[in-house]
Design a protein around this motif. Structure first.
Motif, PDB file in Angstrom:
ATOM      1  N   HIS A 366      25.922  47.523  42.576  1.00 10.66           N
ATOM      2  CA  HIS A 366      26.096  48.439  41.264  1.00 10.66           C
ATOM      3  C   HIS A 366      26.969  47.791  40.266  1.00 10.66           C
ATOM      4  O   HIS A 366      26.551  47.869  39.109  1.00 10.66           O
ATOM      5  N   GLU A 367      27.923  47.449  40.803  1.00 10.31           N
ATOM      6  CA  GLU A 367      28.846  46.589  39.962  1.00 10.31           C
ATOM      7  C   GLU A 367      28.367  45.216  39.455  1.00 10.31           C
ATOM      8  O   GLU A 367      28.435  45.228  38.183  1.00 10.31           O
ATOM      9  N   GLU A 368      27.510  44.615  40.262  1.00  7.65           N
ATOM     10  CA  GLU A 368      26.770  43.553  39.541  1.00  7.65           C
ATOM     11  C   GLU A 368      25.736  43.930  38.549  1.00  7.65           C
ATOM     12  O   GLU A 368      25.617  43.366  37.625  1.00  7.65           O
ATOM     13  N   LEU A 369      25.175  44.926  38.825  1.00  2.48           N
ATOM     14  CA  LEU A 369      24.204  45.340  37.921  1.00  2.48           C
ATOM     15  C   LEU A 369      24.772  46.028  36.612  1.00  2.48           C
ATOM     16  O   LEU A 369      24.211  45.460  35.683  1.00  2.48           O
ATOM     17  N   TYR A 370      25.729  46.794  36.658  1.00  5.83           N
ATOM     18  CA  TYR A 370      26.367  47.096  35.463  1.00  5.83           C
ATOM     19  C   TYR A 370      26.843  45.967  34.739  1.00  5.83           C
ATOM     20  O   TYR A 370      26.909  46.146  33.376  1.00  5.83           O
ATOM     21  N   GLN A 371      27.752  45.157  35.371  1.00  8.97           N
ATOM     22  CA  GLN A 371      28.351  43.950  34.505  1.00  8.97           C
ATOM     23  C   GLN A 371      27.081  43.294  33.879  1.00  8.97           C
ATOM     24  O   GLN A 371      27.258  42.712  32.641  1.00  8.97           O
ATOM     25  N   SER A 372      25.820  43.085  34.412  1.00  7.00           N
ATOM     26  CA  SER A 372      24.781  42.411  34.176  1.00  7.00           C
ATOM     27  C   SER A 372      24.259  43.073  32.667  1.00  7.00           C
ATOM     28  O   SER A 372      23.869  42.564  31.700  1.00  7.00           O
TER      29      SER A 372
END
Length: 383
Positions: A366-372
């Motif tokens: 989710h961290e990766e998704l939100y940063q993207s």
């Protein structure tokens, strides 16, 4: 400080699934608010979110509270608070949210992420219901930056709806291995069994699920009534609109003394640890956490052969039966009673498999998704 709004139909969904997400992103410095029907009155959610807002919504797609009241409340809230990301869960909330924020999203004022916990159109669904929910998904799909899915069947459907670049697969909503994988003290299990009036030679099956039609508690009761063993018991943990109806069915089947309805429970690991197997005869699932929780403690699971459940129980991790086939479910339950060593091996396979669904891994994704989403570029797809 990025601003995140998490939306669901009811505050209960926050409690059951999303509190770890709110807590995690607040620790990272995000402002995390929640919006759902009755959210400000939910004590457990108040302790975790920055702010909670009531939005008049219902899981019934025909409920007039959804349109236009829910849409208007969400639009007003998002425009006033200026969120960077709105992450919505459950299909009706997702439709209402995406339609309410269509202009906001297309103007690039923020990003909308939708996690589908199992699309409500599926191969076994009623044609009218399938058509209704597919139409809702199709109408709202243009206003979706990322669509998160939890199983391969839904991934294929999502790619048709929003395209591969906006489809994101994640292995479920996550399970806290530290919490569910920690064996309960033997005294706690003994006290639980005593509270149910069970002796040492009386095994019990456990079903953890909300009492709603798609979970098919009726099948569990019907199958249990076919077991030849008079010592076995059946335990239900959960609440919902069909609870009283299922109690009445248990009485009609002559099972009242051997079926236990416990309601909402906080001692799920203890309940699982004491069971010979868990049951999930649902006709529809995304990627059920109840089975993952069973895996954590090495307790075998029996489930209907549908998307999500099949992915978890295939290849020796549990026993599958056709949806609605109560005789096949009864045979699986009897197998567990008669073959403890083989079913124990199934539980160990599940324990190994559940590591991929660790909550810490899902939070990182989710961290990766939100940063993207903040950078507005596609994230790498995983297989």
């Amino acid at each position: 400080m990025p601003k995140l709004l998490i939306v669901a139909t009811t505050a209960l969904f926050f409690v059951e699934f999303l509190l770890p997400y709110a807590a995690h992103f607040r620790r990272l410095g995000w402002r995390v608010d929640g919006a759902a029907a009755g959210a400000p009155d939910c004590e457990e959610a108040r302790a975790v979110f920055d702010q909670l807002f009531h939005v008049p919504m219902s899981r019934n797609p025909l409920d007039p509270r959804n349109l236009p009241m829910g849409m208007r409340a969400l639009r007003t809230l998002v425009e006033r608070e200026g969120y960077d990301i709105v992450h919505v869960h459950t299909p009706i909330a997702a439709f209402v949210t995406r339609m309410a924020l269509s202009t906001w999203q297309t103007k690039g004022q923020g990003r909308i992420i939708y996690t589908a916990h199992g699309f409500h159109f599926h191969p076994r669904g009623h044609p009218v219901k399938n058509a209704l929910f597919y139409t809702l998904e199709r109408l709202a799909s243009p206003f979706t930056d990322y669509l998160v899915v939890m199983n391969e069947t839904d991934r294929r459907a999502a790619e048709r709806l929003v395209g591969p670049s906006r489809t994101v697969y994640m292995p479920g909503i996550g399970v806290d291995l530290d919490f569910y994988g920690r064996p309960a003290p033997a005294e706690a299990v003994a006290q639980l069994r005593a509270s149910l009036g069970l002796g040492p030679e009386q095994p019990y099956f456990l079903m953890i699920a909300e009492f709603i039609p798609r979970k098919r508690h009726r099948d569990a009761l019907a199958a249990f009534s076919l077991l030849p063993s008079p010592k076995a018991h059946l335990v239900f943990a959960g609440q919902g609109p069909l609870l009283e109806e299922m109690k009445a069915l248990a009485a009609r089947l002559g099972l009242s003394k051997r079926v236990h309805f416990l309601g909402f429970r906080r001692d799920i690991p203890t309940l699982i640890q004491g069971a010979v197997a868990t049951l999930l005869p649902s006709e529809q699932e995304g990627l059920p956490r109840a089975i993952m929780e069973s895996f954590c403690l090495g307790v075998p699971a029996i489930g209907a052969d549908v998307r999500g459940i099949h992915e978890l129980l295939r290849d020796g991790a549990g026993l599958l039966h056709p949806v609605g086939d109560v005789r096949a479910l009864a045979r699986a339950m009897q197998f567990v009673l008669e073959h403890p060593e083989e079913t124990q091996r199934m539980g160990q396979v599940g324990r190994e498999r559940v590591r991929a669904y660790d909550l810490r891994n899902i939070l990182r994704l989710h961290e990766e998704l939100y940063q993207s989403a903040l950078r507005s570029r596609p994230i790498p797809q995983r297989t």
